[in-house]
Design a protein around this motif. Structure first.
Motif, PDB file in Angstrom:
ATOM      1  N   ARG A   1     -11.918 -19.737  11.781  1.00 60.16           N
ATOM      2  CA  ARG A   1     -12.074 -20.815  10.478  1.00 60.16           C
ATOM      3  C   ARG A   1     -13.351 -20.969  10.285  1.00 60.16           C
ATOM      4  O   ARG A   1     -13.894 -21.910   9.618  1.00 60.16           O
ATOM      5  CB  ARG A   1     -11.388 -21.977  10.976  1.00 60.16           C
ATOM      6  N   THR A   2     -14.112 -19.935  10.587  1.00 66.17           N
ATOM      7  CA  THR A   2     -15.646 -19.994  10.372  1.00 66.17           C
ATOM      8  C   THR A   2     -15.749 -19.910   8.961  1.00 66.17           C
ATOM      9  O   THR A   2     -15.389 -18.968   8.279  1.00 66.17           O
ATOM     10  CB  THR A   2     -16.458 -19.015  11.172  1.00 66.17           C
ATOM     11  N   TYR A   3     -16.759 -20.593   8.357  1.00 69.60           N
ATOM     12  CA  TYR A   3     -16.925 -20.630   6.943  1.00 69.60           C
ATOM     13  C   TYR A   3     -17.880 -19.423   6.497  1.00 69.60           C
ATOM     14  O   TYR A   3     -18.708 -19.171   7.134  1.00 69.60           O
ATOM     15  CB  TYR A   3     -17.641 -22.138   6.504  1.00 69.60           C
ATOM     16  N   GLY A   4     -17.249 -18.699   5.621  1.00 71.14           N
ATOM     17  CA  GLY A   4     -17.817 -17.515   5.100  1.00 71.14           C
ATOM     18  C   GLY A   4     -17.909 -16.508   5.758  1.00 71.14           C
ATOM     19  O   GLY A   4     -18.786 -15.406   5.759  1.00 71.14           O
ATOM     20  N   THR A   5     -16.903 -16.408   6.699  1.00 70.53           N
ATOM     21  CA  THR A   5     -17.027 -15.203   7.757  1.00 70.53           C
ATOM     22  C   THR A   5     -16.500 -13.823   7.218  1.00 70.53           C
ATOM     23  O   THR A   5     -15.763 -13.988   6.215  1.00 70.53           O
ATOM     24  CB  THR A   5     -16.041 -15.524   9.000  1.00 70.53           C
ATOM     25  N   PRO A   6     -17.296 -12.833   7.603  1.00 70.70           N
ATOM     26  CA  PRO A   6     -16.779 -11.455   6.724  1.00 70.70           C
ATOM     27  C   PRO A   6     -15.340 -11.214   7.179  1.00 70.70           C
ATOM     28  O   PRO A   6     -14.846 -11.602   8.275  1.00 70.70           O
ATOM     29  CB  PRO A   6     -17.829 -10.549   7.415  1.00 70.70           C
TER      30      PRO A   6
END
Length: 356
Positions: free
Chosen positions: A330-335
């Motif tokens: 759920r990490t925002y902007g994760t690749p």
């Protein structure tokens, strides 16, 4: 527009089920060998609605038995490990202590007894409770994620002798759609995430109720399950069963005879369709938990949807089958790590997936 329902009524939106016998295949059709595109595939099946299939609103596990029926008919070897009691709204919750019991259900709902008779595991159904030695009718239940973790970390080996992980985990079919903000609360989705956490491909299935969203017709579950078997077969044939992400597949209401629209590749909506509401009792310290429903053209708060490709818009507004990729991260902007696989599955959904 918003309205709220008492949680006892809201529970019917999220859980419930009656099990009556389904129509049998005409004798003339039984002479034709059924296609078995999933032959050799081992499938673990779980849900958040329980394995009971006992109530009249069809919200406590009927969808699970329809999915089991369709997958076995397509040739898969299916084992069910599902919560002992309804566990809607548990998300990815797990139990951190005590003991779990996986108890085999011997008397299956009427009409579903022989669906998997020819499968190597016989379509074994286990309910998982928080108890030692056995599950009683009122035993507390394992969560959806508990059931998948137990199955993959020794339960399947101990109970049915499977060596290694299953080829696929399917969760559902849930009573009611899992779309927009409710995806974070969904035990159906949480169980699928538990599977990809352990490097096993997973798909979460959810079906709309009827117009009232208080009753969940068998017709919706059956249409979704039969579509689901063809959908999985297409993924299998193309080598697209991946654990890099899970898929969330929601099916519209077709109980009045309407036809579901073709599958659409969507994102999880950023608005809400259903949300938790809290109503204070007088001036005291107690708050009643209610279910809030966003209806019509809602233009306030969490009811606002900002994404044109939202699952809720395409499912509820347009009547299409919706498919969205989901992941544990759920990490925002994760690749995106599996971009090639993601694009391949998207292309399958948009161009090659079966039509309802």
């Amino acid at each position: 527009m918003r309205r709220t329902l008492a949680l006892t009524t809201a529970a019917a939106v999220l859980a419930g089920l009656g099990a009556t016998a389904y129509a049998t295949t005409p004798a003339a059709d039984r002479t034709k060998p059924a296609p078995r595109p999933l032959a050799g595939l081992r499938i673990l099946l779980s849900n958040d609605d329980s394995m009971r299939a006992a109530n009249t609103s069809n919200s406590d596990g009927l969808g699970l038995y329809e999915l089991r029926r369709a997958m076995c008919a397509a040739g898969a070897d299916v084992v069910v490990m599902a919560p002992w009691q309804v566990q809607s709204g548990k998300g990815t919750a797990v139990t951190n202590g005590g003991a779990l019991t996986a108890q085999r259900r011997t008397a299956l709902p009427a009409g579903y007894e022989n669906d998997c008779a020819g499968a190597p595991s016989g379509g074994a159904v286990f309910g998982v409770c928080l108890a030692e030695g056995g599950c009683a009718p009122d035993s507390p239940s394992a969560t959806p994620a508990d059931t998948v973790k137990l199955a993959l970390r020794g339960g399947l080996a101990a109970k049915v002798g499977w060596r290694g992980a299953p080829d696929l985990v399917l969760t559902g079919i849930n009573s009611g759609p899992n779309i927009a903000a409710s995806v974070n609360d969904s035990g159906t989705v949480g169980a699928a995430v538990a599977a990809i956490d352990q490097d096993v491909p997973a798909i979460a299935f959810s079906s709309s109720g009827d117009a009232s969203q208080l009753f969940f017709p068998r017709e919706n579950y059956r249409a979704h399950a039969e579509f689901g078997a063809r959908f999985v077969a297409g993924l299998k044939e193309r080598g697209l069963l991946t654990s890099a992400f899970a898929l969330k597949v929601d099916y519209p209401d077709v109980s009045a005879g309407q036809r579901a629209g073709a599958p659409v590749w969507t994102r999880v909506g950023d608005g809400a369709v259903v949300y938790h509401a809290y109503e204070r009792r007088g001036s005291g310290d107690t708050f009643d938990i209610a279910l809030g429903l966003c209806e019509g053209d809602a233009h306030e708060g969490e009811c606002v949807e900002n994404r044109a490709d939202a699952d809720s818009t395409w499912l509820l507004g347009e009547g299409h089958v919706t498919v969205a990729p989901i992941t544990w991260d759920r990490t925002y902007g994760t690749p995106v790590d599996a971009r090639r696989e993601l694009k391949a599955v998207q292309r399958y959904v948009e161009r090659e997936a079966p039509r309802p």
